[in-house]
Scaffold this active site. Structure first.
Site: not given
Length: 539
Positions: A45-46, A83, A87, A140, A142, A237, A341-342, A395
């Site tokens: 994530d991130d 994110c 997903r 996660k 989300h 993240h 994710d990004n 991002k």
């Protein structure tokens, strides 16, 4: 329009090519493995494009690097730049607006922006479950609503993991919180307290919990059935939370500053072949000063050291997951896909974020060294710029710094080339088609009484074998930022600005805008994007 096909011919060619690709992929999969493989998708994530050691970074990621050395690295793979949309696409094989989450998890009462997975899509867990796979998720979620003000409200529980095809779930429903006490923590279909699962653990740490449960699912899985495991990490993240023992490994590493780190990473990426020597290093972001002019250098270096420690810790725990596969004799016939994710986030967190918990020393300020549980900070555009080396922006943007992702693919029984690079463009929408192919599963036209949208992605199995996919457009939109990539050409627009055109074969860092000299390509690609936006529920 010089050599560019008409919209009708492009659509027809795409449909025909997709059928050929699926047929070829199935034959390759059948030849590659005597039985259906386990499928593991791991998502950071991130995490920036160049954070991993195998992508040029100085962060210690030996387990992921070993997977890269024994498998493949993709250099032109894409997420959606944020994110929630990523997903949604990963889980469903369609673009995020089609899945109902074109933005985040708020309901805007529009088809593409319901803030949760809608009934016109199926998840990869639902499809593989119907094909006889065990399905597990650690991490996660989300992709549904969550009310931070009333955390015990179970809104739209039909969009929780067990209601969308997963047999077991451990993780969190919301978008974020703290690593030492995550909000919305849940097990299967119930919220739980964030208590340490292991009695000898001094304190709860989210990254360890996610990895521990992933390894647990592997060890407890039935041996006579294949499994699908989705490991959705929160790391790295913000907030910048890490153990001092991990941070200490990077003491002094970032004292050289972001300019030198960017240059060093760029040079390693050139040596590895991740980028070509005709691709220049992008200029430092205008908001970021030269390191020599930066204030509070000790604090700045600490911020990146904590970020590195978070990536490091994620990799450490993934080692236990890999050990679990080996101990149970399933490593060779398990395909592992690792992606982010990004791109790295330029967000600067200020003040105490009470939505995510109590942090007495919240805020990204030089008088607070990040890392401990009572802090709440981010590493900002300075280090995000370095994390995304050599790319532009961050991002949320559809420029390469926002949407380019490292992708590692490892599968001893099915991928025989060790350490190979794949420059074929791909996207997270391709994970569904790849999983359906590998599992010999059937993607439905209807599911539980609802008509289901067709897959947008293509199987990557032919690419694993060194074959190319027929050219296809890949689309992006987030918060008014827009882009489309077709072959080597990418048309991209920052919100409120005009379209820019780049040749990805020589200009991956988007530094030489060709829109004024190739107006025919701009017109064509904009037409394609507009047609896609209309059918994909983009507002």
């Amino acid at each position: 329009m010089s050599g560019l096909p008409s919209p009708c011919s492009s659509v027809c060619t795409f449909a025909f090519s997709f059928l050929i690709a699926v047929g070829l992929a199935s034959s390759v999969a059948a030849e590659s493995a005597g039985e259906r493989p386990n499928i593991v998708i791991i998502m950071a994530d991130d995490m920036g494009y160049s954070d991993l050691g195998s992508y040029g970074g100085e962060i210690q990621t030996p387990n992921l690097d070993a997977l890269a050395e024994g498998g493949l690295r993709f250099t032109h793979f894409y997420n959606t730049g944020r994110c929630v949309p990523t997903r949604g696409s990963l889980l469903t094989g369609v673009y995020p607006h089609q899945a109902g989450i074109g933005h985040m998890v708020g309901d805007r009462d529009e088809p593409g922006y319901r803030g949760r997975l809608v009934d016109r899509v199926v998840t990869v867990a639902e499809v593989l479950g119907e094909a006889g796979y065990q399905t597990f998720l650690s991490g996660k979620w989300h992709v549904t609503h969550y009310n931070y003000n009333r955390p015990n409200d179970v809104l739209h529980a039909s969009s929780w993991p067990l209601e969308r095809g997963f047999d077991r779930f451990y993780g969190f429903i919301s978008g974020g919180g703290g690593y030492y006490d995550m909000v919305s923590l849940a097990k299967d279909d119930q919220f739980v307290d964030s208590e340490p699962r292991l009695k000898d653990r001094e304190q709860f740490y989210l990254t360890d919990e996610i990895n521990d449960h992933a390894a647990h699912f592997i060890r407890e899985a039935e041996r006579d059935k294949p499994f699908f495991l989705y490991v959705a990490h929160y790391a790295p993240h913000w907030p910048l939370h890490a153990f001092e023992e991990d941070i200490a490994k990077y003491e002094g590493v970032y004292d050289v500053g972001w300019d030198q780190i960017r240059q060093d990473r760029y040079e390693r990426m050139l040596e590895m072949g991740i980028v070509d020597d005709i691709v220049p290093l992008s200029e430092r972001h205008p908001s970021v000063p030269a390191w020599e002019d930066a204030e509070n250098k000790e604090w700045e270096a600490r911020r990146m050291a904590v970020h590195a420690a978070m990536v490091d810790r994620m990799d450490q725990g993934l080692g236990d997951m890999i050990d679990a596969l080996k101990e149970t004799g399933q490593f060779d016939n398990t395909i592992i896909l690792f992606v982010s994710d990004n791109g790295a986030s330029s967000e600067v967190i200020q003040g105490v974020n009470t939505r995510h918990g109590r942090f007495e020393r919240g805020g990204t300020t030089p008088d607070i060294m990040p890392g401990p549980p009572d802090t709440y900070a981010s590493f900002g555009p300075q280090w995000a710029n370095a994390s995304n080396t050599p790319l532009r922006l961050f991002k949320k943007w559809n420029h390469e710094g926002g949407v380019a992702a490292p992708l590692i693919a490892h599968w001893p029984d099915g991928i025989t080339e060790a350490g190979g690079l794949r420059h074929e463009p791909g996207h997270v929408i391709d994970f569904m088609a790849t999983a359906v192919d590998l599992a010999n599963a059937e993607y439905p036209t209807t599911y539980q009484g609802h008509e289901i949208l067709p897959m947008e992605g293509r199987s990557l199995v032919p690419v694993f074998a060194g074959n190319s996919l027929d050219q296809r457009p890949i689309y992006f939109e987030h918060e008014g930022n827009r882009a489309v990539r077709l072959g080597d050409w990418k048309l991209v627009q920052e919100r409120g600005e005009r379209w820019n055109l780049y040749d990805m074969s020589v200009d991956r860092t988007e530094t030489n805008d060709l829109s004024e000299t190739h107006t025919d390509k701009v017109e064509w690609l904009e037409l394609l994007w507009n047609e896609w936006a209309r059918r994909a529920y983009v507002r």
